[in-house]
Write an enzyme that holds these catalytic residues in place. Structure first.
Site, PDB file in Angstrom:
ATOM      1  N   VAL A  62     -11.048  -0.446   6.254  1.00  0.00           N
ATOM      2  CA  VAL A  62     -12.523  -1.216   5.864  1.00  0.00           C
ATOM      3  C   VAL A  62     -12.907  -1.316   4.369  1.00  0.00           C
ATOM      4  O   VAL A  62     -13.130  -0.492   3.800  1.00  0.00           O
ATOM      5  CB  VAL A  62     -13.852  -0.780   6.590  1.00  0.00           C
ATOM      6  CG1 VAL A  62     -14.961  -1.856   6.502  1.00  0.00           C
ATOM      7  CG2 VAL A  62     -13.353  -0.578   8.255  1.00  0.00           C
ATOM      8  N   LYS A  87     -12.476  -5.148  11.115  1.00  0.00           N
ATOM      9  CA  LYS A  87     -13.285  -4.381  10.224  1.00  0.00           C
ATOM     10  C   LYS A  87     -14.747  -4.134  10.804  1.00  0.00           C
ATOM     11  O   LYS A  87     -15.406  -2.907  10.636  1.00  0.00           O
ATOM     12  CB  LYS A  87     -13.224  -4.784   8.884  1.00  0.00           C
ATOM     13  CG  LYS A  87     -11.881  -4.941   8.215  1.00  0.00           C
ATOM     14  CD  LYS A  87     -11.693  -5.364   6.901  1.00  0.00           C
ATOM     15  CE  LYS A  87     -10.554  -5.476   6.475  1.00  0.00           C
ATOM     16  NZ  LYS A  87     -10.297  -6.482   5.321  1.00  0.00           N
ATOM     17  N   VAL A  90       0.837  -1.235  -0.121  1.00  0.00           N
ATOM     18  CA  VAL A  90      -0.070   0.083  -0.078  1.00  0.00           C
ATOM     19  C   VAL A  90       0.936   1.271  -0.003  1.00  0.00           C
ATOM     20  O   VAL A  90       0.708   2.420  -0.837  1.00  0.00           O
ATOM     21  CB  VAL A  90      -0.925   0.123   1.362  1.00  0.00           C
ATOM     22  CG1 VAL A  90      -1.856   1.000   1.229  1.00  0.00           C
ATOM     23  CG2 VAL A  90      -1.714  -1.448   1.422  1.00  0.00           C
ATOM     24  N   LYS A 102      11.735  -0.760   7.832  1.00  0.00           N
ATOM     25  CA  LYS A 102      12.412  -1.504   8.886  1.00  0.00           C
ATOM     26  C   LYS A 102      13.569  -2.225   8.208  1.00  0.00           C
ATOM     27  O   LYS A 102      14.702  -2.323   9.253  1.00  0.00           O
ATOM     28  CB  LYS A 102      11.292  -2.381   9.299  1.00  0.00           C
ATOM     29  CG  LYS A 102      11.676  -3.146  10.536  1.00  0.00           C
ATOM     30  CD  LYS A 102      10.708  -3.948  10.870  1.00  0.00           C
ATOM     31  CE  LYS A 102      10.981  -5.050  11.970  1.00  0.00           C
ATOM     32  NZ  LYS A 102       9.911  -5.947  12.423  1.00  0.00           N
ATOM     33  N   ASP A 146      -9.484 -10.893  10.564  1.00  0.00           N
ATOM     34  CA  ASP A 146      -9.446  -9.436   9.732  1.00  0.00           C
ATOM     35  C   ASP A 146     -10.823  -8.876   9.553  1.00  0.00           C
ATOM     36  O   ASP A 146     -11.022  -7.677   9.951  1.00  0.00           O
ATOM     37  CB  ASP A 146      -8.602  -9.892   8.354  1.00  0.00           C
ATOM     38  CG  ASP A 146      -8.560  -8.658   7.405  1.00  0.00           C
ATOM     39  OD1 ASP A 146      -7.674  -7.693   7.716  1.00  0.00           O
ATOM     40  OD2 ASP A 146      -9.734  -8.525   6.703  1.00  0.00           O
ATOM     41  N   GLU A 154      -1.458 -13.846   2.408  1.00  0.00           N
ATOM     42  CA  GLU A 154      -0.109 -13.732   3.048  1.00  0.00           C
ATOM     43  C   GLU A 154       0.337 -15.013   3.223  1.00  0.00           C
ATOM     44  O   GLU A 154      -0.362 -16.140   3.371  1.00  0.00           O
ATOM     45  CB  GLU A 154      -0.249 -12.764   4.522  1.00  0.00           C
ATOM     46  CG  GLU A 154      -0.541 -11.320   4.064  1.00  0.00           C
ATOM     47  CD  GLU A 154      -0.700 -10.660   5.220  1.00  0.00           C
ATOM     48  OE1 GLU A 154      -0.107 -10.673   6.286  1.00  0.00           O
ATOM     49  OE2 GLU A 154      -1.408  -9.544   5.335  1.00  0.00           O
TER      50      GLU A 154
HETATM   51  N1  LIG Z   1      -2.177  -4.826   1.092  1.00  0.00           N
HETATM   52  C1  LIG Z   1      -3.639  -4.359   0.957  1.00  0.00           C
HETATM   53  O1  LIG Z   1      -4.224  -4.662   0.036  1.00  0.00           O
HETATM   54  C2  LIG Z   1      -4.284  -3.790   2.211  1.00  0.00           C
HETATM   55  C3  LIG Z   1      -5.692  -3.347   2.218  1.00  0.00           C
HETATM   56  C4  LIG Z   1      -6.133  -2.655   3.111  1.00  0.00           C
HETATM   57  C5  LIG Z   1      -5.446  -2.479   4.613  1.00  0.00           C
HETATM   58  N2  LIG Z   1      -4.090  -3.110   4.556  1.00  0.00           N
HETATM   59  C6  LIG Z   1      -3.344  -2.450   5.810  1.00  0.00           C
HETATM   60  O2  LIG Z   1      -2.370  -1.690   5.165  1.00  0.00           O
HETATM   61  C7  LIG Z   1      -1.153  -1.825   6.122  1.00  0.00           C
HETATM   62  C8  LIG Z   1       0.009  -2.050   5.103  1.00  0.00           C
HETATM   63  O3  LIG Z   1      -0.239  -3.475   4.508  1.00  0.00           O
HETATM   64  P1  LIG Z   1       0.847  -3.698   3.123  1.00  0.00           P
HETATM   65  O4  LIG Z   1      -0.065  -4.894   2.624  1.00  0.00           O
HETATM   66  O5  LIG Z   1       1.403  -2.327   2.443  1.00  0.00           O
HETATM   67  O6  LIG Z   1       1.869  -4.270   4.044  1.00  0.00           O
HETATM   68  P2  LIG Z   1       3.457  -4.815   3.484  1.00  0.00           P
HETATM   69  O7  LIG Z   1       3.248  -4.879   1.946  1.00  0.00           O
HETATM   70  O8  LIG Z   1       3.623  -6.039   4.196  1.00  0.00           O
HETATM   71  O9  LIG Z   1       4.506  -3.637   3.750  1.00  0.00           O
HETATM   72  C9  LIG Z   1       4.543  -3.380   5.136  1.00  0.00           C
HETATM   73  C10 LIG Z   1       5.656  -2.238   5.292  1.00  0.00           C
HETATM   74  O10 LIG Z   1       5.832  -2.002   6.833  1.00  0.00           O
HETATM   75  C11 LIG Z   1       7.124  -1.690   6.949  1.00  0.00           C
HETATM   76  N3  LIG Z   1       7.265  -1.910   8.462  1.00  0.00           N
HETATM   77  C12 LIG Z   1       7.157  -2.834   9.181  1.00  0.00           C
HETATM   78  N4  LIG Z   1       7.399  -2.672  10.397  1.00  0.00           N
HETATM   79  C13 LIG Z   1       7.702  -1.550  10.638  1.00  0.00           C
HETATM   80  C14 LIG Z   1       8.405  -0.855  11.753  1.00  0.00           C
HETATM   81  N5  LIG Z   1       8.532  -1.215  12.765  1.00  0.00           N
HETATM   82  N6  LIG Z   1       8.899   0.267  11.358  1.00  0.00           N
HETATM   83  C15 LIG Z   1       8.625   0.789   9.857  1.00  0.00           C
HETATM   84  N7  LIG Z   1       8.125   0.299   8.916  1.00  0.00           N
HETATM   85  C16 LIG Z   1       7.746  -1.174   9.023  1.00  0.00           C
HETATM   86  C17 LIG Z   1       7.851  -2.623   6.090  1.00  0.00           C
HETATM   87  O11 LIG Z   1       9.224  -2.273   5.994  1.00  0.00           O
HETATM   88  P3  LIG Z   1      10.183  -3.106   4.944  1.00  0.00           P
HETATM   89  O12 LIG Z   1       9.869  -2.458   3.630  1.00  0.00           O
HETATM   90  O13 LIG Z   1      11.537  -2.447   5.488  1.00  0.00           O
HETATM   91  O14 LIG Z   1       9.906  -4.284   5.266  1.00  0.00           O
HETATM   92  C18 LIG Z   1       6.809  -2.535   4.670  1.00  0.00           C
HETATM   93  O15 LIG Z   1       7.435  -1.629   3.936  1.00  0.00           O
HETATM   94  C19 LIG Z   1      -1.507  -2.998   6.935  1.00  0.00           C
HETATM   95  O16 LIG Z   1      -2.174  -2.459   8.086  1.00  0.00           O
HETATM   96  C20 LIG Z   1      -2.432  -3.583   6.124  1.00  0.00           C
HETATM   97  O17 LIG Z   1      -3.531  -4.461   7.059  1.00  0.00           O
HETATM   98  C21 LIG Z   1      -3.609  -3.527   3.273  1.00  0.00           C
END
Ligand SMILES: NC(=O)c1ccc[n+]([C@@H]2O[C@H](COP(=O)([O-])OP(=O)(O)OC[C@H]3O[C@@H](n4cnc5c(N)ncnc54)[C@H](OP(=O)(O)O)[C@@H]3O)[C@@H](O)[C@H]2O)c1
Length: 413
Positions: free
Chosen positions: A125, A198, A16, A40, A194, A183
């Site tokens: 959500v 929501k 995202v 991170k 999840d 995942e």
């Molecule tokens: N993916 C979706 O379609 C979707 C939809 C709705 C909501 N969301 C929500 O959006 C959020 C992000 O999801 P995502 O899918 O984008 O996750 P993701 O692809 O796994 O990316 C997670 C990011 O968070 C960073 N991170 C993790 N721990 C950290 C910390 N302690 N300090 C700084 N950065 C940190 C990671 O850093 P690194 O790059 O260094 O590993 C990575 O860049 C989550 O809360 C998820 O539930 C996601």
């Protein structure tokens, strides 16, 4: 927000976060720039110059020029630490983190109010579906009766494929992981945590009710078996993981459970990674919002919309939460109609059905359809046995087995 310029401190540059970066570049009218990005993993290659990134959250939180923190990390505890600190420092926050919000809802809402800043979370959500603002702005007067949703794209993808392509659950899960829809650890999705997080956010905006995740029953699709799929197919039903909240008197009845859905129901055609939310209100009747529930750009689009809303000072007002008439309580004693597939009859001794409309015992496949209270389901550990599957079923037609509830029950008691 009165400042002309939006300076963003972004946390997370994954699915995202990187999508948001691109979406902002393509939306110059937003007049916003991402100043720093907190990440991170020091070993990962990045698509932007190194000066954008920091591994120290304080570089962003202490930066007085950054007036908006966008939190998009996958660690709910660290997200809570970052978001609370940002709110305390007078920065507006946009987040997509439903787990963090559901676990700390009242604390975060209070922090935002105390510090006179906005905390927005449309993307948390239903991905791209604008449901939170719709509840806040459109349904703030019409009396809501029910809100139901397919709120998890991963499980909807798995359920769609198992039913339409005759594939087994584990086969489709593997495929979903390869395609990036699921995942590597899919527990939060397939065990329905999840969509429960929501639903907790929807409960606050739709009914003004703040509840803890442990108060709401969630049962996922991990134990879905071939017999359950056959049951659905023989009756032309779809299977959907449905999060539901309804008003019954001055109580709210809420849960997340798989449901056998009939062709005439709105959720029947909501397939693959799509999400949907259906709102039933006293005057406007039923309305369905549907769209992509996950993915880089669809989710980033909802985040973008929140950032844009900050420019005109937007904040949730929580009309229902703060209205004096909001005195609803959660009630798990309301009866639900369920399909229960089981092997060990011990489970029937633990569940006391109010009524049974159909029961079947045949070699290797036993099921019972009847009504019982949600509380009953919440107290039975055997529901997590791998040879058990539970789903909501409304009106069942053309039984596969002959109807013989009395005979089955006579054998049990
Ligand atoms: N993916 C979706 O379609 C979707 C939809 C709705 C909501 N969301 C929500 O959006 C959020 C992000 O999801 P995502 O899918 O984008 O996750 P993701 O692809 O796994 O990316 C997670 C990011 O968070 C960073 N991170 C993790 N721990 C950290 C910390 N302690 N300090 C700084 N950065 C940190 C990671 O850093 P690194 O790059 O260094 O590993 C990575 O860049 C989550 O809360 C998820 O539930 C996601």
């Amino acid at each position: 927000m009165t400042k002309k310029h939006t300076s963003i401190g972004l946390f997370g540059f994954g699915c995202v976060g990187s999508g948001l970066y691109e979406v902002i570049q393509r939306t110059p009218t937003l007049q916003a720039e991402i100043k720093r990005i907190g990440i991170k993993d020091k070993s990962k290659k990045r698509s932007l110059p190194a000066h954008f990134f920091t591994f120290d959250k304080w570089d962003i939180l202490n930066d007085a020029e950054i007036n908006v923190v966008v939190e998009l990390i996958d660690d709910a505890d660290e997200a809570f630490a970052i978001v609370s600190e940002a709110l305390k420092r007078g920065k507006h926050v946009v987040t997509a983190n439903k787990k963090m919000l559901a676990n700390h809802f009242q604390t975060l809402v209070d922090l935002a109010r105390e510090n006179r800043v906005s905390l927005l979370y449309e993307a948390a959500v239903g991905g791209s579906i604008p449901i939170i603002r719709t509840l806040e702005e459109y349904y703030n007067n019409d009396a809501l009766e029910q809100i139901e949703g397919i709120l998890n794209g991963t499980t909807n993808y798995i359920l769609t494929k198992t039913l339409t392509e005759n594939k087994r659950y584990d086969e489709v899960l593997k495929q979903a992981q390869e395609l990036g829809f699921a995942e590597s650890n899919p527990t939060m999705d397939v065990q329905a945590f999840d969509p429960k997080f929501k639903l907790i956010l929807l409960l606050a905006h739709a009914f003004g009710m703040v509840v803890k995740p442990e108060q709401v029953f969630n049962y996922g699709i991990e134990q879905l078996g071939e017999k359950d799929i056959l049951f659905a197919k023989q009756r032309n039903l779809a299977i959907k993981l449905v999060a539901s909240a309804s008003i019954v008197g001055n109580h709210i009845h809420a849960y997340v459970l798989p449901k056998f859905v009939q062709q005439t129901e709105s959720f029947y055609g909501v397939n693959n990674e799509f999400n949907a939310v259906q709102v039933a209100a006293a005057f406007s009747d039923k309305q369905l919002l549907t769209g992509k529930g996950a993915g880089s750009f669809p989710t980033a689009a909802a985040v973008l919309s929140d950032i844009a809303a900050l420019r005109f000072g937007y904040a949730y007002e929580y009309h229902k939460l703060y209205s004096s008439s909001a005195s609803l309580a959660l009630d798990n004693s309301v009866a639900v109609s369920i399909y229960l597939r089981y092997t060990d009859t011990a489970i029937l001794e633990q569940l006391s059905f109010d009524s049974v409309s159909e029961a079947c015992r045949s070699k290797g496949y036993n099921y019972i359809i009847g009504t019982l209270s949600l509380q009953q389901l919440m107290n039975v550990d055997l529901l997590l046995n791998k040879d058990v599957f539970v789903a909501i079923v409304n009106e069942v037609t053309e039984p596969v087995c002959a109807k013989q509830p009395q005979a089955v029950l006579a054998g049990i008691h």
